[in-house]
Design a protein around this motif. Sequence first.
Motif: not given
Length: 260
Positions: A172-178
Amino acid sequence: MTKSQLDRGIGRPTRRERVREATLSEIKGIARRHLVENGTSGVSLRAIAREMGMTAPGLYRYVSGIDSLLILITADMFTELADAVAEADASVPDEETDLRILTSLRAFRSWAIHHTAEFATMFGPRARLDPEADPAPALEAGRRFGATFYTLFDRLLSEERFPLPDGDRITPELARELRAFADSCGFSAPHIPVEAIMVLSSCWVRLYGVVCMEVFQHLDFVMHDMEPLFESELQNLLTGLGVRYRPPESSTSATIGTPS
């Protein structure tokens, strides 16, 4: 606009507006030259005013401060780069998607290595701006620069040229940044999954990294010609996207084997 309106000059800039625009263009031209010669720290309103035969306070009629001026010339540089990439893309027939991608990416590298000071300002570490300075012109011009690449990538995506990564492995953290990356770059649309943004960002990091190392001479102690490395990365990356690689016609480097 009707012919009678044109005849009366309605919609045309007034003489005062033309003079103002010419003066602002001169200010930006001098600022860019100072930036190329001395870096961003070498750009000052006082020096520009002295060269133009004006007073430094007089420049505030055209720009609100040094940060606003740097934003304007950064926007101009992104526009110039966007035009160079768009011109390269337009030189290839529309249906030749693979060649358009190759040509556009090579145009990006070519502009960067011939405009190293400008590249450092556009893509280097961001200085803290005056809160009164509006970064919108530079951000919008940056999005226009990326538009050509996003359009071509979207075409590859729609043609299902490459497999998407496993979405379960995107935290979820990476998805948010992407998503933030896509939103800021103008590549955000309902039909684009986060997995595709992951692929795009990985491609950008690899090619941008090679160009940065060349522009900032990070490998000068071991490499004298970075073009073969750039082309090798280009081939490896684009092959993974289902794009047929073709060596540059004018390349003097050793030929890299192309996939069938």
